[in-house]
Design an enzyme around this catalytic site. Structure first.
Site, PDB file in Angstrom:
ATOM      1  N   GLN A 199      25.837  13.070  38.027  1.00  0.00           N
ATOM      2  CA  GLN A 199      26.781  11.962  38.113  1.00  0.00           C
ATOM      3  C   GLN A 199      26.472  10.869  37.093  1.00  0.00           C
ATOM      4  O   GLN A 199      25.398  10.879  36.469  1.00  0.00           O
ATOM      5  CB  GLN A 199      26.717  11.360  39.523  1.00  0.00           C
ATOM      6  N   HIS A 200      27.395   9.943  36.921  1.00  0.00           N
ATOM      7  CA  HIS A 200      27.212   8.634  36.286  1.00  0.00           C
ATOM      8  C   HIS A 200      27.087   8.634  34.769  1.00  0.00           C
ATOM      9  O   HIS A 200      27.231   7.567  34.163  1.00  0.00           O
ATOM     10  CB  HIS A 200      25.957   7.916  36.838  1.00  0.00           C
ATOM     11  N   ASP A 248      27.566  16.226  41.404  1.00  0.00           N
ATOM     12  CA  ASP A 248      26.738  17.343  41.869  1.00  0.00           C
ATOM     13  C   ASP A 248      26.373  17.260  43.342  1.00  0.00           C
ATOM     14  O   ASP A 248      26.301  18.268  44.035  1.00  0.00           O
ATOM     15  CB  ASP A 248      25.502  17.501  41.002  1.00  0.00           C
TER      16      ASP A 248
HETATM   17  O1  LIG Z   1      22.337  10.033  40.087  1.00  0.00           O
HETATM   18  C1  LIG Z   1      22.417  10.906  40.910  1.00  0.00           C
HETATM   19  C2  LIG Z   1      23.180  10.699  42.170  1.00  0.00           C
HETATM   20  O2  LIG Z   1      23.640   9.359  42.291  1.00  0.00           O
HETATM   21  C3  LIG Z   1      21.721  12.217  40.651  1.00  0.00           C
HETATM   22  O3  LIG Z   1      21.792  13.053  41.777  1.00  0.00           O
HETATM   23  C4  LIG Z   1      22.325  12.884  39.471  1.00  0.00           C
HETATM   24  O4  LIG Z   1      23.609  13.355  39.854  1.00  0.00           O
HETATM   25  C5  LIG Z   1      21.405  13.968  38.913  1.00  0.00           C
HETATM   26  O5  LIG Z   1      21.372  15.073  39.706  1.00  0.00           O
HETATM   27  P1  LIG Z   1      20.318  16.298  39.482  1.00  0.00           P
HETATM   28  O6  LIG Z   1      20.237  16.600  38.025  1.00  0.00           O
HETATM   29  O7  LIG Z   1      19.004  15.842  40.036  1.00  0.00           O
HETATM   30  O8  LIG Z   1      20.902  17.420  40.258  1.00  0.00           O
END
Ligand SMILES: O=C(CO)[C@@H](O)[C@H](O)COP(=O)(O)O
Ligand SMILES: Nc1ncnc2c1ncn2[C@@H]1O[C@H](COP(=O)(O)OP(=O)(O)O)[C@@H](O)[C@H]1O
Length: 479
Positions: free
Chosen positions: A87-88, A241
């Site tokens: 995300q983000h 995700d």
């Molecule tokens: O920043 C967040 C949720 O707010 C993280 O969950 C990212 O979405 C990264 O996810 P992974 O690479 O650890 O699956």
């Protein structure tokens, strides 16, 4: 790994759907039977390390993982594709859809000063009222504010801003699109009214770029472009995700997912928005039209990898060391803020090991302390969800870090909640595949899930190590 013979008959008649998980460290692709969710093939490819990346490298990794999964050979049997992604990330492009700057990722903390200024300017209540999250460096709007301040030429060339999964939707379907779960992580989208809050972009970025259309959970983003496969396949809206993991697990209210990946996340499904003005819980949206209150940390599985590297052992030996230690690591307490930390919001923090004595400074205890640190850093989220009246009946433990037996066996006691470990699957990609089926058929399939192991809280040492962890954090960071 491609389609195996014994699987070919399994799905010869059945149509297939493809799910993608483009996460921090890698891209994973799975092809599953649309009716049963049984996996037919899978592939993966690594992403470069770092907290910023050229989005074209995500596309290259997707191409590599796609080839490894043999998707092209599945042809017309693929009814749908969808992408879940980290995300983000700030993906800013010019009028030719070329990046104007590397995408700053969720774990990049350079926009921490902008985040602090934004919260101070509007106040926590106003942010939660507007977008149900409190800006921290992870969130897209703070990265745009950073770009406007420190890279004004790039900001001036920015025509469209999207998220990692939106970029891959563009590669797969030829157009930008997103969904409310991922949009809810930008800090310029209201997940209750389901509208962009463009005035926040005007105020903190200085302009309102083009924004991807927010599609409904089962809406098609378009047809798959020929370079990827059969144009008969629809591309789903995609999602963030963690929303993907919730969909892949078929998470129900009362069940709380704890994902030990690059990030550590704790999240559940809620029919109503959880509004946490402290910012500990982010009020994200899920991928079914409901809400996904979530706590995320920067330091999770890689704390154990770093611990193994420091001890000069592989992860298997690291696990053995941790399992052989005393449950409380002999009193060692690690604050695992190795890359700064997001929750608590300590972007400049570093790791700290407390309680060291000549007697307890052993490889076993160091390994065990790393495992306990990951669990301790997430345990507060369960208490926080409960304080908002969100039911916490059991935890579902997923992510690469959940492969650690030491972590699996300690989780229930540290959390104080029963823990189920589902069979090892790529639940984020599986959730994307479920959404692809929904977009292709109009029905969200129910595939079920298999629990591999279950644990219950066992012993007072759990509250002992949590108490030490909280005391250490308060002693060093005052909170
Ligand atoms: O920043 C967040 C949720 O707010 C993280 O969950 C990212 O979405 C990264 O996810 P992974 O690479 O650890 O699956
Ligand atoms: N047996 C294990 N013990 C501890 N950590 C593990 C084990 N196997 C994999 N990991 C960790 O899992 C992480 C990858 O998990 P994953 O959920 O795929 O992350 P992401 O989705 O963020 O890319 C890596 O950091 C890796 O070190």
């Amino acid at each position: 790994m491609n389609i195996s013979d014994e699987n070919r008959t399994l799905s010869a008649a059945g149509r297939l759907v493809v799910g993608v998980d483009s996460s921090t460290q890698s891209c994973k692709v799975v092809a599953v039977d649309l009716e049963t969710g049984a996996q037919v093939s899978a592939g993966s490819a690594s992403h470069p390390d770092g907290t910023s990346i050229n989005p074209h490298l995500w596309t290259s990794a997707l191409e590599e993982a796609w080839r490894a999964a043999g998707i092209a050979a599945l042809g017309e049997r693929v009814a749908g594709v969808a992408v879940a992604a980290q995300q983000h990330g700030m993906v800013g492009v010019n009028g030719d859809n070329e990046p104007v700057h590397d995408a700053l990722l969720w774990n990049d903390v350079r926009s921490a000063e902008e985040a602090g200024r934004m919260v101070a300017e509007l106040g926590a209540e106003a942010w939660v009222d507007a977008v149900n999250i409190l800006p921290v460096a992870s969130f897209t709007l703070t990265k745009l504010a950073w770009l406007a301040r420190w890279q004004p030429d790039a900001a001036a060339r920015l025509d469209t801003v999207g998220l990692p999964h939106d970029w891959l939707n563009l590669q797969l379907s030829g157009s930008w699109s997103t969904d409310r779960s991922d949009a809810s992580g930008t800090a310029y989208f209201d997940p209750v009214a389901n509208t962009y809050r463009v005035e926040l972009l005007e105020k903190f970025f200085g302009a309102v770029p083009s924004l991807p259309q927010v599609l409904a959970p089962n809406e098609s983003a378009g047809q798959l472009l020929p370079r990827w496969g059969s144009s008969a396949a629809v591309v789903g809206a995609g999602m963030g995700d963690n929303a993907g993991a919730a969909l892949g697990l078929e998470l129900a209210p009362g069940e709380v997912a704890v994902s030990i990946g690059t990030s550590g996340t704790v999240f559940t499904i809620s029919e109503t928005a959880v509004r946490d003005v402290s910012g500990q819980l982010a009020g994200f949206a899920d991928a079914t039209g409901r809400h996904l209150p979530l706590l995320a940390t920067i330091n999770a599985a890689r704390v154990m990898a770093a611990g193994a590297a420091m001890l000069n052992v592989d992860l298997a030996e690291f696990d053995r060391l941790a399992l052989a230690a005393a449950p409380d690591a002999g009193g060692l307490t690690l604050l695992p803020y190795l890359d700064g930390e997001r929750t608590p919001n300590l972007p400049d923090a570093t790791g700290s090991m407390l309680g060291l004595t000549r007697a307890n400074m052993t490889p076993n205890n160091m390994a065990r302390a790393s495992v306990l640190a990951v669990l301790n850093s997430l345990a507060d989220a369960l208490d926080s969800l409960g304080s908002f009246g969100v039911p916490v009946e059991r935890v579902l433990l997923i992510g690469g870090g959940a492969k650690s037996r030491a972590l699996r066996e300690a989780a229930a006691t540290v959390f104080g909640v029963p823990v189920d470990v589902p069979e090892q699957r790529e639940y984020v990609a599986l959730g994307a595949a479920r959404q692809a089926a929904w977009a292709a058929t109009g029905e969200l399939p129910v595939w079920g899930r298999r629990i591999e192991e279950s644990f219950i809280p066992d012993g007072a040492w759990g509250s002992l190590v949590r108490g030490r962890y909280v005391a250490a954090r308060k002693a060093i960071y005052g909170r």
